[in-house]
Structure formats: C-alpha cells, structure tokens
Motif scaffolding. Structure first.
Motif, PDB file in Angstrom:
ATOM      1  N   LYS A 160      69.204  40.122   8.420  1.00 28.00           N
ATOM      2  CA  LYS A 160      68.000  40.778   8.954  1.00 28.00           C
ATOM      3  C   LYS A 160      68.172  41.107  10.430  1.00 28.00           C
ATOM      4  O   LYS A 160      67.750  42.184  10.888  1.00 28.00           O
ATOM      5  CB  LYS A 160      66.792  39.860   8.759  1.00 28.00           C
ATOM      6  N   TRP A 161      68.778  40.210  11.181  1.00 28.26           N
ATOM      7  CA  TRP A 161      68.908  40.377  12.620  1.00 28.26           C
ATOM      8  C   TRP A 161      70.248  40.976  13.046  1.00 28.26           C
ATOM      9  O   TRP A 161      70.539  41.055  14.235  1.00 28.26           O
ATOM     10  CB  TRP A 161      68.650  39.049  13.332  1.00 28.26           C
ATOM     11  N   GLY A 162      71.041  41.415  12.083  1.00 27.49           N
ATOM     12  CA  GLY A 162      72.279  42.100  12.414  1.00 27.49           C
ATOM     13  C   GLY A 162      73.336  41.213  13.028  1.00 27.49           C
ATOM     14  O   GLY A 162      74.121  41.660  13.869  1.00 27.49           O
ATOM     15  N   VAL A 163      73.380  39.941  12.609  1.00 24.10           N
ATOM     16  CA  VAL A 163      74.374  39.011  13.139  1.00 24.10           C
ATOM     17  C   VAL A 163      75.654  39.132  12.320  1.00 24.10           C
ATOM     18  O   VAL A 163      75.648  38.982  11.100  1.00 24.10           O
ATOM     19  CB  VAL A 163      73.868  37.552  13.079  1.00 24.10           C
ATOM     20  N   LYS A 164      76.754  39.398  12.985  1.00 22.42           N
ATOM     21  CA  LYS A 164      78.056  39.439  12.322  1.00 22.42           C
ATOM     22  C   LYS A 164      78.492  38.008  12.053  1.00 22.42           C
ATOM     23  O   LYS A 164      78.594  37.199  12.970  1.00 22.42           O
ATOM     24  CB  LYS A 164      79.080  40.145  13.215  1.00 22.42           C
ATOM     25  N   PHE A 165      78.761  37.669  10.782  1.00 18.62           N
ATOM     26  CA  PHE A 165      79.078  36.285  10.462  1.00 18.62           C
ATOM     27  C   PHE A 165      80.218  36.197   9.458  1.00 18.62           C
ATOM     28  O   PHE A 165      80.557  37.167   8.779  1.00 18.62           O
ATOM     29  CB  PHE A 165      77.843  35.546   9.935  1.00 18.62           C
ATOM     30  N   ALA A 166      80.797  35.001   9.374  1.00 18.10           N
ATOM     31  CA  ALA A 166      81.846  34.711   8.411  1.00 18.10           C
ATOM     32  C   ALA A 166      81.651  33.291   7.902  1.00 18.10           C
ATOM     33  O   ALA A 166      81.366  32.376   8.686  1.00 18.10           O
ATOM     34  CB  ALA A 166      83.225  34.860   9.050  1.00 18.10           C
ATOM     35  N   GLU A 167      81.787  33.112   6.606  1.00 18.18           N
ATOM     36  CA  GLU A 167      81.607  31.802   5.992  1.00 18.18           C
ATOM     37  C   GLU A 167      82.935  31.052   5.982  1.00 18.18           C
ATOM     38  O   GLU A 167      83.960  31.609   5.592  1.00 18.18           O
ATOM     39  CB  GLU A 167      81.052  31.955   4.578  1.00 18.18           C
ATOM     40  N   TYR A 168      82.918  29.785   6.383  1.00 19.23           N
ATOM     41  CA  TYR A 168      84.135  28.991   6.484  1.00 19.23           C
ATOM     42  C   TYR A 168      84.117  27.841   5.486  1.00 19.23           C
ATOM     43  O   TYR A 168      83.259  26.955   5.548  1.00 19.23           O
ATOM     44  CB  TYR A 168      84.292  28.441   7.904  1.00 19.23           C
ATOM     45  N   LYS A 169      85.050  27.900   4.547  1.00 19.78           N
ATOM     46  CA  LYS A 169      85.242  26.856   3.545  1.00 19.78           C
ATOM     47  C   LYS A 169      83.902  26.455   2.900  1.00 19.78           C
ATOM     48  O   LYS A 169      83.108  27.312   2.556  1.00 19.78           O
ATOM     49  CB  LYS A 169      85.982  25.673   4.162  1.00 19.78           C
ATOM     50  N   ASN A 170      83.646  25.148   2.755  1.00 20.99           N
ATOM     51  CA  ASN A 170      82.446  24.687   2.041  1.00 20.99           C
ATOM     52  C   ASN A 170      81.303  24.407   2.994  1.00 20.99           C
ATOM     53  O   ASN A 170      80.644  23.358   2.954  1.00 20.99           O
ATOM     54  CB  ASN A 170      82.768  23.418   1.249  1.00 20.99           C
ATOM     55  N   TRP A 171      81.015  25.357   3.887  1.00 19.72           N
ATOM     56  CA  TRP A 171      80.023  25.135   4.938  1.00 19.72           C
ATOM     57  C   TRP A 171      78.651  24.758   4.378  1.00 19.72           C
ATOM     58  O   TRP A 171      77.903  24.000   5.021  1.00 19.72           O
ATOM     59  CB  TRP A 171      79.904  26.378   5.822  1.00 19.72           C
TER      60      TRP A 171
END
Length: 305
Positions: A12-23
């Motif tokens: 919604k807020w346009g945050v560039k993100f990446a998921e790391y392993k079993n976060w």
C-alpha cells in the motif's frame, strides 16, 4: 499485525521489500517463553556496519545475543528485508516513562529523558536495523524507505509519528542510533516530522500520485520518483499506468487498474516480445527493472510512440 497484514501495508505504501528465509515464523518467543506484544511503537536502529548484506547477521545474531536482531533490515538501496516476526532482540531494556509517552503519544518534540532501564522493549516494539555505521548519514534511499516503512506501520495501527523513536531515546546506555556522525544521533523530532508528512500524504504516498493528462493515453510516460513493485492481485493507479503502457505494445490490454491474470499474461508477453526474455513468475511480479524497460522502449520501429 499479522505477516499478511504487513505485506499488504508495505505494498500500500510502496515499500520495496524482500522476504528472507522463514521470516514469518522466526522469533524469540518460544526460546524465551515470552509472548510478543501488545506492540506499542516502532524503534529505529543502525547496525554499526556499512556491509552491503547483513541479512544473515540479523537473522542469526551474535555470541550472547541470538537472532533475530530486528524485524526489518534496511539496505543501502532502500530495500526492506523481512528478517523475523515476533519477539526480536533489538530494543533491550528501557525507560517506563518513555514507553508510557509512546503509548499515549503524549509528549513534545522528544520523549522524556531515558534515565531508567527497567522495561523490556523487545516485548513492545517493532524494530528496523538500517545497514550503515551511524558515523555518517544513511543513504537517501534508506531515509525515504524508513519514512514509508514507518508510515506503513503507523497507518495500520492508527498511530501518529510519535510512536516512532530512536534506540538512543529508549534507555540503553551508550546508544545513539540512528546516528548521523560519530556519537551523534539524528534529530528524531525532524525524523518524526518527516514521517508525519509522509503519513499525511505530503510525500510519496503512491495512491495520491496525480494521473497523467487525459490527452496522453497512448504516450510513453516519463519516469520520475518512486515506482513500486506490483504483484498479481494489486489494485490502483500504478497498475492502470502499467496497463496503459503495456497497451502501447499489446493493444488488447485493457486498463482496469487490477493486476489480474490478463495483466500477468501481458507482462510475460511483453518481456518475450520486446526483450526476448521469459519471466520466472509467469508475469505475476513487475518491479523496478520492468518499469525501466516498459517506459524506455519506443513502441514503433522509427523510435516514436
């Protein structure tokens, strides 16, 4: 806020993100026997290092301080890496007066003086570790991402920016993060003012971006400012903008402002047709590289639109 709620807010807020392993399940809850929450605020840290990849450190921790060491790791390019969800070893012990002020959001420019360390902040704060030493300013991309990440969290909880504090305001002896020079913390009143501006729509809120002029529906639109990662299921103006540009190459594309199956197929077809490249997601993810490509390629052989 659940992990799924978090992802919704980041998009919604346009945050560039990446998921790391079993976060989603990586936390200290079971190991400590202590439950996380209720969460009352968001704490900002620097890692003390300018290393380019600090995910493993934040996930695994260090001798005597097991990970996760934060919920978020903020890289130099502005990417927010999701490290853990639940109790994390980031805040440490702090001042009950500061916690009360954050809970009530009732203080002036700064929370009360942090002269006690009797409350465990790991129970009640989200935490972001920004990847820089603190002896200099963070990158512009990091600061922009911090504002958006803070807004995403505050928006979900209906908080103001007064729920955001620096680690140096909490009560851990000798802490001065987030720093801007050796031993010198950033002016958190200014940081909170910038976050409040983002929350109020004065800076970089994607859904508040103006639409392009109506007389330019088939033209290639200029690239300026932040362009968010889009995923299958997303809705809004940016999705419509993507569809409008895809239609320059694939006339059958309809502008619905919904990233549906047809849009995913069009993204996949655009890469195959214009760039001789097969996407690994069947077109269901469209990120920064895609924006650069779709907005920089002319739709006609003579170099015009």
């Amino acid at each position: 806020m659940s992990p799924d709620d978090l992802l919704t807010q980041l998009r919604k807020w346009g945050v560039k993100f990446a998921e790391y392993k079993n976060w989603r399940t990586h936390s200290r809850d079971r190991a400590t026997g202590k439950a996380w929450g209720p969460v009352n605020g968001f704490m900002v840290h620097h890692t003390g290092s300018d290393s380019r990849d600090q995910r493993a450190l934040l996930r695994g921790g260090v001798a005597g301080l097991p990970g996760p060491l934060s919920h978020f790791g903020l890289a130099q390019d502005g990417t927010v890496h999701l490290i853990g969800w639940g109790r994390a070893n980031h805040a440490g012990m702090g001042d009950p007066d500061v916690l009360a002020a954050v809970r009530s959001e009732d203080y002036g420019a700064y929370p009360p003086a942090d002269n006690q360390a009797t409350v465990d902040g790991n129970d009640c704060f989200y935490g972001v570790e920004i990847w820089y030493s603190g002896s200099h300013e963070m990158t512009k991309a990091q600061y922009t991402a911090l504002r958006k990440l803070s807004a995403a969290i505050c928006d979900f909880h209906k908080w103001t920016a007064k729920s955001v504090i620096g680690h140096g305001e909490w009560g851990s002896p000798g802490k001065w993060d987030p720093g801007m020079a050796p031993g010198r913390m950033m002016d958190m009143a200014k940081v909170r003012a910038d976050i409040e501006a983002t929350l109020s729509g004065q800076a970089d809120k994607p859904e508040d971006k103006p639409k392009p002029p109506a007389d330019r529906p088939d033209k290639m639109l200029a690239v300026s400012g932040f362009l968010p990662e889009l995923r299958h299921g997303d809705r809004g103006w940016y999705v419509g903008w993507l569809q409008r540009n895809l239609a320059r190459f694939l006339p059958a594309v309809k502008v619905t402002s919904v990233y549906d199956d047809a849009t995913a197929k069009a993204v996949h077809a655009f890469y195959a047709q214009e760039l001789d490249y097969k996407t690994t997601t069947a077109g269901k993810v469209f990120g920064a590289d895609g924006w650069r490509r779709v907005l920089s390629i002319k739709s006609k052989a003579d170099g015009t639109d």
